[in-house]
Design a protein around this motif. Structure first.
Motif, PDB file in Angstrom:
ATOM      1  N   ARG A 145       0.803  -1.218   0.000  1.00 44.29           N
ATOM      2  CA  ARG A 145       0.000   0.000   0.000  1.00 44.29           C
ATOM      3  C   ARG A 145       0.839   1.273   0.000  1.00 44.29           C
ATOM      4  N   ALA A 146       2.092   1.142  -0.422  1.00 44.52           N
ATOM      5  CA  ALA A 146       3.030   2.271  -0.387  1.00 44.52           C
ATOM      6  C   ALA A 146       2.690   3.375  -1.383  1.00 44.52           C
ATOM      7  N   SER A 147       1.794   3.128  -2.327  1.00 41.46           N
ATOM      8  CA  SER A 147       1.430   4.187  -3.278  1.00 41.46           C
ATOM      9  C   SER A 147       0.445   5.183  -2.683  1.00 41.46           C
ATOM     10  N   MET A 148      -0.097   4.898  -1.496  1.00 32.75           N
ATOM     11  CA  MET A 148      -0.903   5.895  -0.800  1.00 32.75           C
ATOM     12  C   MET A 148      -0.011   7.094  -0.477  1.00 32.75           C
ATOM     13  N   ALA A 149      -0.583   8.286  -0.451  1.00 31.38           N
ATOM     14  CA  ALA A 149       0.230   9.480  -0.173  1.00 31.38           C
ATOM     15  C   ALA A 149       0.934   9.370   1.166  1.00 31.38           C
ATOM     16  N   LEU A 150       0.249   8.767   2.123  1.00 35.49           N
ATOM     17  CA  LEU A 150       0.798   8.572   3.465  1.00 35.49           C
ATOM     18  C   LEU A 150       0.094   7.368   4.079  1.00 35.49           C
ATOM     19  N   GLY A 197     -10.091   4.008   4.936  1.00 36.82           N
ATOM     20  CA  GLY A 197      -9.712   2.811   5.653  1.00 36.82           C
ATOM     21  C   GLY A 197      -9.941   1.544   4.869  1.00 36.82           C
ATOM     22  N   ALA A 198     -11.160   0.981   4.968  1.00 37.51           N
ATOM     23  CA  ALA A 198     -11.436  -0.326   4.375  1.00 37.51           C
ATOM     24  C   ALA A 198     -11.192  -0.349   2.865  1.00 37.51           C
ATOM     25  N   THR A 199     -11.425   0.773   2.196  1.00 37.20           N
ATOM     26  CA  THR A 199     -11.199   0.803   0.747  1.00 37.20           C
ATOM     27  C   THR A 199      -9.714   0.641   0.422  1.00 37.20           C
ATOM     28  N   ALA A 200      -8.843   1.217   1.250  1.00 36.75           N
ATOM     29  CA  ALA A 200      -7.403   1.032   1.061  1.00 36.75           C
ATOM     30  C   ALA A 200      -6.984  -0.373   1.457  1.00 36.75           C
ATOM     31  N   LEU A 201      -7.652  -0.932   2.443  1.00 36.08           N
ATOM     32  CA  LEU A 201      -7.388  -2.304   2.859  1.00 36.08           C
ATOM     33  C   LEU A 201      -7.632  -3.277   1.698  1.00 36.08           C
ATOM     34  N   ALA A 202      -8.755  -3.076   1.012  1.00 33.22           N
ATOM     35  CA  ALA A 202      -9.153  -4.012  -0.044  1.00 33.22           C
ATOM     36  C   ALA A 202      -8.497  -3.725  -1.389  1.00 33.22           C
ATOM     37  N   ASN A 203      -7.874  -2.559  -1.531  1.00 34.96           N
ATOM     38  CA  ASN A 203      -7.291  -2.157  -2.815  1.00 34.96           C
ATOM     39  C   ASN A 203      -5.872  -1.658  -2.595  1.00 34.96           C
ATOM     40  N   PRO A 204      -4.880  -2.560  -2.614  1.00 41.41           N
ATOM     41  CA  PRO A 204      -3.506  -2.144  -2.336  1.00 41.41           C
ATOM     42  C   PRO A 204      -2.962  -1.123  -3.324  1.00 41.41           C
ATOM     43  N   ASP A 205      -3.575  -1.035  -4.496  1.00 43.59           N
ATOM     44  CA  ASP A 205      -3.179  -0.057  -5.521  1.00 43.59           C
ATOM     45  C   ASP A 205      -4.267   0.983  -5.725  1.00 43.59           C
ATOM     46  N   LEU A 206      -4.874   1.428  -4.639  1.00 43.67           N
ATOM     47  CA  LEU A 206      -6.042   2.312  -4.726  1.00 43.67           C
ATOM     48  C   LEU A 206      -5.802   3.579  -5.552  1.00 43.67           C
TER      49      LEU A 206
END
Length: 355
Positions: A45-50, A308-317
């Motif tokens: 999930r490192a592509s999240m801004a933070l 939260g849960a959306t980032a959990l289920a989508n590692p490349d959100l």
């Protein structure tokens, strides 16, 4: 679209405005050290801004749930270093959330088997899941004033340990009915000393913790999370328009990296805090559509939004949103505890295409 505009949060340069909210997952090792599974989960999930990690206890007393991580031993630091190295290798940024659960605990879930501590000896409603099954949470032990000073030092030590583990910063958990929130709320805090009674006294502990962490690792590496009016974990607040402006008046001069607000129905208070807060404001509107959250960015109400849960289920959100790709649905049955299922096996677009 403001979502994709880079933004500076304290010492961190974010490539966009979509961050990952902290989520308890109960998959650490029994000693509180992160596992290799945790390393992979955060790396994905490192592509999240933070990334803001799951709640992480600063001490034995701070643990409330089974298999949650700590950040106060050498083993914890070594385990988290693997996580931060993996996230940084992918170009990401990650802060640890320091969470002392206070009275939301059970002796069976802690390393020392002691009674939970709290501002006052007021038993919370509800049960705690333990190795022996769901059990009623006991009446906590009220901290003495001297012990409160010790808890402040635990947060300070844990923040230093987080920097040693390679984190980009620390988020202090002052929300969701845990220890700091318990001090803020009159229904969990009936003290008559300098930490209870008046608004000035009830905000004192949160202000002291925040100041201690900021002085230890730098204000530009320190964030604070709050949830005004959130009844979670048996909290009742009738004076949020007094408590939270007073709290912000006290901690805003520190120049923190950010304030992270879990937004409830009180839009007036959120607007007031937006005007009052001088650095980055991160807003989490749990349970609302992504478009609603992104509108907060376009209006200037929020500088960054968390999911939260959306980032959990989508590692490349972020990539899925940019390309308009469909989103994976989160599986609530696998949110807490377990193995890789519902943790590291949610497919990325590249995985789906290869399949």
């Amino acid at each position: 679209m403001t979502l994709w505009t880079p933004f500076t949060v304290g010492a961190m340069e974010l490539p966009h405005r979509l961050a990952m909210a902290p989520m308890t997952r109960d998959r650490s090792l029994t000693d509180g050290a992160p596992s290799e599974l945790n390393v992979e989960y955060y790396r994905q999930r490192a592509s999240m801004a933070l990334i803001i990690t799951e709640g992480t206890q600063p001490s034995d007393d701070g643990q409330g749930y089974l298999l949650t991580p700590g950040i106060y031993t050498d083993a914890h630091i070594a385990g988290w270093r693997k996580v931060t190295d993996a996230v940084h290798a992918e170009g990401g940024r990650i802060v640890v959330q320091l969470m002392h659960t206070g009275r939301i605990s059970h002796p069976d879930n802690t390393p020392h088997q002691r009674t939970p501590v709290a501002p006052s000896a007021i038993q919370p409603k509800g049960v705690m899941f333990t190795t022996g099954g769901p059990q009623e949470m006991p009446v906590p032990r009220a901290l003495t004033a001297d012990e409160i000073t010790g808890v402040v030092d635990e947060f300070r030590y844990a923040a230093a340990a987080a920097v040693a583990a390679g984190f980009d910063g620390v988020e202090i958990h002052g929300a969701n009915g845990y220890l700091l929130h318990q001090f803020l709320s009159a229904n969990a805090n009936n003290r008559t000393d300098q930490y209870g009674g008046s608004v000035t006294n009830r905000i004192r502990f949160t202000a002291e913790v925040t100041s201690a962490v900021a002085s230890e690792i730098g204000a530009d590496r320190t964030g604070l999370r709050i949830s005004p009016g959130n009844p979670y974990n048996d909290i009742t607040e009738h004076d949020t328009h007094d408590v939270y402006p007073a709290l912000l008046d006290t901690v805003d001069p520190l120049g923190l990296a950010y304030l992270h607000v879990i937004q409830g129905p009180d839009e007036e208070l959120l607007q007031r805090m937006r005007q009052q807060w001088s650095t980055a404001l991160i807003v989490n509107r749990a349970g609302t559509p992504l478009d609603t959250r992104f509108a907060d960015l376009d209006s200037g109400l929020a500088d960054v939004v968390t999911v939260g849960a959306t980032a959990l289920a989508n590692p490349d959100l972020p990539h899925r949103i940019r390309t308009g790709a469909p989103l994976n649905e989160p599986d609530p049955a696998t949110f807490y505890g377990g193995d890789h299922r519902g943790y590291t096996d949610y497919p990325a677009l590249t995985t789906t295409a290869a399949s």
